[in-house]
Design a protein around this motif. Structure first.
Motif, PDB file in Angstrom:
ATOM      1  N   PHE A 263      11.678  -7.394  -4.005  1.00 33.87           N
ATOM      2  CA  PHE A 263      12.960  -7.049  -4.603  1.00 33.87           C
ATOM      3  C   PHE A 263      13.393  -8.188  -5.514  1.00 33.87           C
ATOM      4  CE2 PHE A 263      12.770  -7.755  -0.091  1.00 33.87           C
ATOM      5  CZ  PHE A 263      13.368  -8.991   0.067  1.00 33.87           C
ATOM      6  N   TYR A 264      14.497  -7.975  -6.236  1.00 32.37           N
ATOM      7  CA  TYR A 264      15.015  -8.973  -7.167  1.00 32.37           C
ATOM      8  C   TYR A 264      15.140 -10.319  -6.467  1.00 32.37           C
ATOM      9  CZ  TYR A 264      18.044 -11.193 -10.583  1.00 32.37           C
ATOM     10  OH  TYR A 264      18.570 -12.061 -11.496  1.00 32.37           O
ATOM     11  N   PRO A 265      14.719 -11.435  -7.084  1.00 34.02           N
ATOM     12  CA  PRO A 265      14.308 -11.605  -8.485  1.00 34.02           C
ATOM     13  C   PRO A 265      12.782 -11.524  -8.711  1.00 34.02           C
ATOM     14  CG  PRO A 265      14.674 -13.760  -7.478  1.00 34.02           C
ATOM     15  CD  PRO A 265      14.862 -12.736  -6.400  1.00 34.02           C
ATOM     16  N   VAL A 266      12.020 -11.146  -7.676  1.00 38.99           N
ATOM     17  CA  VAL A 266      10.563 -11.041  -7.872  1.00 38.99           C
ATOM     18  C   VAL A 266      10.236  -9.869  -8.800  1.00 38.99           C
ATOM     19  CG1 VAL A 266       8.358 -10.729  -6.681  1.00 38.99           C
ATOM     20  CG2 VAL A 266      10.149 -12.100  -5.616  1.00 38.99           C
ATOM     21  N   VAL A 267      11.003  -8.783  -8.657  1.00 45.52           N
ATOM     22  CA  VAL A 267      10.893  -7.644  -9.581  1.00 45.52           C
ATOM     23  C   VAL A 267      12.293  -7.410 -10.162  1.00 45.52           C
ATOM     24  CG1 VAL A 267       8.954  -6.551  -8.397  1.00 45.52           C
ATOM     25  CG2 VAL A 267      11.280  -5.998  -7.675  1.00 45.52           C
ATOM     26  N   PRO A 268      12.407  -6.684 -11.290  1.00 45.06           N
ATOM     27  CA  PRO A 268      13.734  -6.506 -11.895  1.00 45.06           C
ATOM     28  C   PRO A 268      14.725  -5.832 -10.938  1.00 45.06           C
ATOM     29  CG  PRO A 268      12.001  -5.783 -13.408  1.00 45.06           C
ATOM     30  CD  PRO A 268      11.334  -6.077 -12.099  1.00 45.06           C
ATOM     31  N   MET A 269      16.017  -6.105 -11.138  1.00 50.62           N
ATOM     32  CA  MET A 269      17.101  -5.503 -10.367  1.00 50.62           C
ATOM     33  C   MET A 269      16.931  -3.981 -10.348  1.00 50.62           C
ATOM     34  SD  MET A 269      19.784  -6.889  -8.889  1.00 50.62           S
ATOM     35  CE  MET A 269      20.763  -8.185  -9.649  1.00 50.62           C
ATOM     36  N   GLY A 270      17.104  -3.373  -9.171  1.00 48.71           N
ATOM     37  CA  GLY A 270      17.016  -1.910  -9.059  1.00 48.71           C
ATOM     38  C   GLY A 270      15.592  -1.381  -8.996  1.00 48.71           C
ATOM     39  N   GLN A 271      14.608  -2.298  -8.903  1.00 50.89           N
ATOM     40  CA  GLN A 271      13.193  -1.882  -8.889  1.00 50.89           C
ATOM     41  C   GLN A 271      12.534  -2.257  -7.556  1.00 50.89           C
ATOM     42  OE1 GLN A 271      10.786  -1.302 -12.075  1.00 50.89           O
ATOM     43  NE2 GLN A 271      12.599  -0.052 -12.383  1.00 50.89           N
ATOM     44  N   ALA A 272      13.334  -2.396  -6.498  1.00 48.20           N
ATOM     45  CA  ALA A 272      12.780  -2.791  -5.193  1.00 48.20           C
ATOM     46  C   ALA A 272      11.732  -1.789  -4.738  1.00 48.20           C
ATOM     47  CB  ALA A 272      13.898  -2.897  -4.166  1.00 48.20           C
ATOM     48  N   ARG A 273      10.764  -2.290  -4.037  1.00 45.26           N
ATOM     49  CA  ARG A 273       9.605  -1.470  -3.694  1.00 45.26           C
ATOM     50  C   ARG A 273       8.858  -2.043  -2.499  1.00 45.26           C
ATOM     51  NH1 ARG A 273       6.585  -3.277  -8.975  1.00 45.26           N
ATOM     52  NH2 ARG A 273       8.676  -2.920  -9.714  1.00 45.26           N
ATOM     53  N   VAL A 274       7.954  -1.243  -1.934  1.00 41.49           N
ATOM     54  CA  VAL A 274       6.898  -1.821  -1.115  1.00 41.49           C
ATOM     55  C   VAL A 274       5.613  -1.659  -1.923  1.00 41.49           C
ATOM     56  CG1 VAL A 274       7.965  -1.535   1.146  1.00 41.49           C
ATOM     57  CG2 VAL A 274       6.620   0.339   0.174  1.00 41.49           C
ATOM     58  N   ARG A 275       4.766  -2.687  -1.843  1.00 37.63           N
ATOM     59  CA  ARG A 275       3.527  -2.640  -2.610  1.00 37.63           C
ATOM     60  C   ARG A 275       2.359  -2.406  -1.665  1.00 37.63           C
ATOM     61  NH1 ARG A 275       1.218  -7.791  -5.851  1.00 37.63           N
ATOM     62  NH2 ARG A 275       0.969  -8.498  -3.708  1.00 37.63           N
ATOM     63  N   VAL A 276       1.609  -1.360  -1.978  1.00 36.96           N
ATOM     64  CA  VAL A 276       0.406  -1.033  -1.214  1.00 36.96           C
ATOM     65  C   VAL A 276      -0.795  -1.512  -2.012  1.00 36.96           C
ATOM     66  CG1 VAL A 276      -1.047   0.909  -0.506  1.00 36.96           C
ATOM     67  CG2 VAL A 276       1.396   0.929   0.008  1.00 36.96           C
ATOM     68  N   GLN A 277      -1.765  -2.098  -1.327  1.00 37.18           N
ATOM     69  CA  GLN A 277      -3.027  -2.460  -1.984  1.00 37.18           C
ATOM     70  C   GLN A 277      -4.174  -1.831  -1.215  1.00 37.18           C
ATOM     71  OE1 GLN A 277      -1.829  -6.785  -2.029  1.00 37.18           O
ATOM     72  NE2 GLN A 277      -2.967  -6.740  -3.932  1.00 37.18           N
ATOM     73  N   LEU A 278      -4.893  -0.968  -1.910  1.00 39.71           N
ATOM     74  CA  LEU A 278      -6.024  -0.285  -1.296  1.00 39.71           C
ATOM     75  C   LEU A 278      -7.241  -1.193  -1.239  1.00 39.71           C
ATOM     76  CD1 LEU A 278      -5.612   2.666  -0.386  1.00 39.71           C
ATOM     77  CD2 LEU A 278      -4.098   2.099  -2.286  1.00 39.71           C
ATOM     78  N   SER A 279      -8.127  -0.856  -0.298  1.00 35.88           N
ATOM     79  CA  SER A 279      -9.377  -1.598  -0.134  1.00 35.88           C
ATOM     80  C   SER A 279     -10.510  -0.601   0.095  1.00 35.88           C
ATOM     81  CB  SER A 279      -9.261  -2.536   1.077  1.00 35.88           C
ATOM     82  OG  SER A 279     -10.533  -3.054   1.428  1.00 35.88           O
ATOM     83  N   ALA A 280     -11.703  -1.012  -0.303  1.00 33.14           N
ATOM     84  CA  ALA A 280     -12.886  -0.196  -0.004  1.00 33.14           C
ATOM     85  C   ALA A 280     -13.104  -0.107   1.500  1.00 33.14           C
ATOM     86  CB  ALA A 280     -14.122  -0.795  -0.676  1.00 33.14           C
ATOM     87  N   ALA A 281     -12.534  -1.060   2.245  1.00 33.87           N
ATOM     88  CA  ALA A 281     -12.741  -1.079   3.699  1.00 33.87           C
ATOM     89  C   ALA A 281     -11.874  -0.065   4.435  1.00 33.87           C
ATOM     90  CB  ALA A 281     -12.461  -2.482   4.243  1.00 33.87           C
TER      91      ALA A 281
END
Ligand SMILES: *Cc1c(COP(=O)(O)O)cnc(C)c1O
Length: 400
Positions: A357-375
């Protein structure tokens, strides 16, 4: 005088408390297992891991660990030297050649980290007569590297080709110009428009550098990177990357390009000249990884299948994601407290992911980040999707 020392420490404590109050304090999660699609946390819980840069699933793999053990047995634990004194072994030269072959470049220089590769690439190659034209959202290590160099700095709006062209025009009086961009931006999974960037570089006679930390090993048809994805292999002047993400996950970085560039970096690049050589265990394991990836695209293909499946299903459930094709999948929740609550609930449901969430990403753009793996197995992804659905309903984020 002791009073000044006291205020130093109490000042630090106040700043730390403030970070906590602002929700900007970064706690560290402690794992009690190997890295992998499933991990054990310190409290004994088993979690499906959706937040590692372990794109090809190699970090915890037996054969990678064994390759590092084999290299340790042959070459020992370490060199106690920088490369140019007595810190270069055959395994380091073999790895540099293997990386060059994999990327389609002439030569490669190894570093202890990609952070060092980016930190040490500009200053030896460019001076006050030159211009560096950098994407506004480039990685911190690129920003730091540019700061250490005397070249004029130009910044273009993130991924904005019209602004890049304007900056190239503004830099017209400079001797040499280089455009610098992350190949893939890790917050959104945005892939740099390298085809267009190369076109502009040709038009304005500029060099191009890409940072391939979130691309090397799996982007493009045979996993060579963003330059393969955009069909511009051979048209990129400098490529930096990490051995600490898809390519095994331990640590280590590299810069790859024309032989004159690499030769000059070996002479002048400060993080290379004044820092210890990469451990032979890492060089040996990285070499084994590159051999495997050059022989088969199986892991890369599985990663992209997993990514396509997850992107399709998470939207079907009713979540909004940033569109794209990269295994970084930002699931948009928009509101910072909601993103925090969501990540905490997912943890209870056995899924490890990170909220931004802000300030790592712009205000109002809060998120959870998923990263897929071949595993990730299909079963694990289905478990994660079910947890998303449950947490989404509990927090009132999904239509009934
Ligand atoms: C992770 C990352 C780095 C740093 O890589 P290390 O090898 O861990 O130092 C540099 N650039 C980008 C774009 C990254 O994502």
């Amino acid at each position: 005088m002791s009073n000044q020392k006291d205020t130093f420490y109490s000042g630090l404590q106040q700043n730390l408390d403030q970070l906590r109050e602002q929700g900007l304090y970064k706690p560290e999660r402690v794992l009690a297992s190997r890295q992998g699609s499933e991990v054990k946390s310190e409290d004994g819980r088993t979690l499906i891991n959706m937040c590692a840069n372990n794109y090809l699933g190699l970090s915890g793999q037996e054969w990678v660990a064994q390759a590092s053990i084999d290299a340790t047995e042959k070459y020992g634990y370490g060199l106690s030297s920088v490369r140019f004194i007595c810190g270069t072994q055959t395994v380091h030269k073999q790895l540099e050649q293997a990386i060059s072959k994999f990327l389609g470049t002439e030569d490669t220089i190894l570093y202890a980290a990609a952070f060092d590769a980016n930190g040490g690439v500009f200053e030896p190659l460019f001076d006050e007569n030159d211009a560096i034209i950098s994407d506004a959202l480039n990685h911190a290590s690129i920003i730091d590297g540019i700061r250490l160099c005397k070249a004029a700095r130009f910044r273009y709006a993130h991924n904005d080709m019209a602004d890049l062209e304007k900056q190239l025009q503004d830099a017209a009086g400079k001797r040499h110009k280089i455009i610098v961009t992350d190949g893939v931006f890790s917050m959104d999974g945005t892939i740099a428009q390298l085809d267009k960037i190369v076109e502009l570089a040709d038009k304005y006679s500029a060099l191009v550098m890409i940072d391939e930390c979130h691309a090397s090993g799996f982007m493009g048809k045979t996993g060579r990177g963003t330059h393969e994805h955009h069909h511009v292999i051979g048209k990129i002047d400098i490529i930096t990357g990490t051995l600490g993400k898809a390519l095994g996950g331990a640590m280590g970085g590299f810069t790859s390009g024309r032989k004159e560039v690499i030769e000059m970096l070996r002479q002048k690049s400060r993080p290379y000249l004044f820092s210890n050589t990469l451990a032979p265990s890492i060089a040996g394991a990285s070499l084994a990884v590159l051999e495997r990836l050059s022989a088969s695209t199986e892991l890369r293909d599985r990663l992209h299948e997993n990514t396509a499946y997850f992107r399709k299903e998470i939207e079907r459930i009713g979540f909004t994601i940033k569109p794209g094709t990269h295994p970084v999948v930002p699931v948009m929740l928009f509101d910072a407290p909601v993103a925090q609550k969501f990540a905490a609930r997912m943890y209870e449901l056995g899924v490890l992911l990170s909220g931004f969430f802000y300030p790592v990403v712009p205000m109002g753009q809060a998120r959870v980040r998923v990263q897929l793996s071949a595993a990730h197995t299909r079963e694990q992804l289905d478990t994660v999707l079910k947890a998303f659905e449950q947490a989404g309903h509990e927090l009132g984020l999904l239509k009934k």
